[in-house]
Design a protein around this motif. Structure first.
Motif, PDB file in Angstrom:
ATOM      1  N   PRO A  46       2.349   2.918  -9.128  1.00 25.09           N
ATOM      2  CA  PRO A  46       1.732   1.565  -8.518  1.00 25.09           C
ATOM      3  C   PRO A  46       2.866   0.913  -7.637  1.00 25.09           C
ATOM      4  CG  PRO A  46       2.651   1.772 -10.913  1.00 25.09           C
ATOM      5  CD  PRO A  46       2.778   2.999 -10.659  1.00 25.09           C
ATOM      6  N   THR A  47       2.410  -0.338  -7.009  1.00 25.29           N
ATOM      7  CA  THR A  47       3.028  -0.864  -5.965  1.00 25.29           C
ATOM      8  C   THR A  47       4.229  -1.286  -6.711  1.00 25.29           C
ATOM      9  OG1 THR A  47       1.127  -1.341  -4.757  1.00 25.29           O
ATOM     10  CG2 THR A  47       3.050  -2.932  -4.390  1.00 25.29           C
ATOM     11  N   SER A  55       0.665  -1.235  -0.137  1.00 18.29           N
ATOM     12  CA  SER A  55       0.076   0.233   0.133  1.00 18.29           C
ATOM     13  C   SER A  55       0.709   1.358   0.195  1.00 18.29           C
ATOM     14  CB  SER A  55      -1.038   0.055   1.441  1.00 18.29           C
ATOM     15  OG  SER A  55      -1.864  -1.112   1.356  1.00 18.29           O
ATOM     16  N   THR A  69      -2.017  -7.226  -5.589  1.00 21.10           N
ATOM     17  CA  THR A  69      -1.862  -5.652  -5.593  1.00 21.10           C
ATOM     18  C   THR A  69      -1.019  -5.017  -6.642  1.00 21.10           C
ATOM     19  OG1 THR A  69      -2.185  -6.020  -3.287  1.00 21.10           O
ATOM     20  CG2 THR A  69      -1.609  -3.900  -4.153  1.00 21.10           C
ATOM     21  N   ALA A 113      -3.121  -5.245  -9.815  1.00 23.20           N
ATOM     22  CA  ALA A 113      -4.099  -4.259  -9.844  1.00 23.20           C
ATOM     23  C   ALA A 113      -3.673  -2.679  -9.937  1.00 23.20           C
ATOM     24  CB  ALA A 113      -5.045  -4.441  -8.675  1.00 23.20           C
ATOM     25  N   THR A 114      -2.477  -2.510  -9.109  1.00 23.52           N
ATOM     26  CA  THR A 114      -2.014  -1.122  -9.327  1.00 23.52           C
ATOM     27  C   THR A 114      -1.539  -0.878 -10.617  1.00 23.52           C
ATOM     28  OG1 THR A 114      -0.116  -1.858  -8.077  1.00 23.52           O
ATOM     29  CG2 THR A 114      -1.875  -0.740  -6.890  1.00 23.52           C
ATOM     30  N   THR A 147      -5.060  -1.833  -3.281  1.00 19.30           N
ATOM     31  CA  THR A 147      -5.038  -1.170  -4.630  1.00 19.30           C
ATOM     32  C   THR A 147      -5.471   0.425  -4.315  1.00 19.30           C
ATOM     33  OG1 THR A 147      -5.147  -3.180  -5.754  1.00 19.30           O
ATOM     34  CG2 THR A 147      -5.729  -1.065  -6.983  1.00 19.30           C
TER      35      THR A 147
END
Length: 308
Positions: free
Chosen positions: A265-266, A101, A287, A290-291, A229
């Motif tokens: 993004p991550t 996160s 994650t 998705a990010t 996300t």
């Protein structure tokens, strides 16, 4: 957005190479272990050391660094509180989810993005410095501590800290920068070559992780993946905006650059940490995926609202 799309395309193509190598049995999913060990013990430490050794540390201290540190930390804490309160998440889920996160893909996507969209990589340096010097070593150490293979005793915690190669790479890199020492050419070239293996090895191992994985494997962590996300690509840039604009009176190009870096993004390092811990791998993988998919509209909105 051309730079964003190009950067994301490169990431997904290299991940696809890893997946394709697995499907064609050129590599097996078992190859993830040696690739991730290579990254953790050699490639990432070399990358961290060089980045910090060659950084002008005093030049990047100030509002952008504080904003990067606070927004990332608060985003991670937000996920940890929600996951503990809503899903009674395990310690491993809290660590890997918190890392996912708050830890941005600054090295591979952030620097090219800053160069092409902002005209300078300077905006990426505060985030890079914070993550390499503190955030990444912290999360990797915590991941080792909460690993099901380790018992959380004081001795094991001390061992995880003392033998963390990223932490020592960061300490030595900052030391070289502060004393303004120029590395010998041979040492610089060797470290550059080893550091260059970090990104491709991470992405190829990431692609291999999808071999034999059904979409249903993510169902158990779907709620936490969605939470991580949203926290990473929506909540963190909002935090950065509030801190930078109302806390430091940033406006114009400086504000846009700071918020854009927070919306990245991550980093795939979250997957490496989860793999090392032997836990929460689906949370990290989901994650990161998705990010990386949804970051394009996020950055487009940031540009539309803040670009000077």
């Amino acid at each position: 957005m051309h730079a964003v799309i190009n950067g994301l395309a490169v990431i997904w193509l290299v991940i696809g190479i890893g997946y394709g190598a697995g499907k064609m049995s050129i590599l097996t999913p078992a190859a993830q272990a040696p690739l991730n060990r290579l990254v953790y013990h050699f490639a990432l430490p070399a990358y961290v050391f060089l980045a910090l050794a060659e950084a002008n540390l005093p030049a990047v201290l100030g509002a952008p660094l504080v904003t990067a540190a606070l927004s990332a930390t608060l985003a991670s804490l937000t996920f940890i509180i929600l996951a503990r309160w809503c899903w009674r998440a395990t310690a491993a889920d809290l660590v890997i989810g918190g890392m996912s996160s708050g830890l941005a893909n600054i090295g591979y996507l952030g620097i090219p993005l800053a160069h092409y969209l902002l005209g300078s990589t300077l905006a990426a340096i505060p985030v890079l410095l914070f993550q390499l010097a503190f955030f990444s070593p912290l999360w990797f150490t915590l991941a080792d501590i909460v690993s099901p293979h380790h018992h959380p005793s004081l001795a094991n915690i001390a061992r995880a800290i003392c033998f963390n190669p990223l932490l020592w790479a960061a300490v030595m890199g900052m030391g070289v920068s502060l004393v303004d020492w120029t590395l010998p050419w041979v040492a610089r070239e060797v470290l550059s070559i080893v550091a260059g293996a970090a990104v491709p090895c991470i992405l190829i191992a990431f692609g291999l992780s999808f071999i034999g994985t059904s979409p249903r494997a993510f169902s158990a962590t779907a709620a936490m993946v969605v939470s991580a996300t949203v926290t990473k690509i929506i909540w963190q840039p909002l935090l950065a905006f509030a801190i930078a604009h109302w806390g430091f009176a940033m406006t114009g190009a400086d504000l846009y650059a700071t918020v854009a870096m927070a919306g990245l993004p991550t980093a795939q390092n979250a997957y490496v940490a989860a793999y090392r811990a032997g836990a929460s791998e689906q949370l990290a993988t989901g994650t990161v995926m998705a990010t990386t998919i949804f970051v394009t509209p996020t950055l487009a909105v940031i540009a539309a609202l803040l670009a000077p």
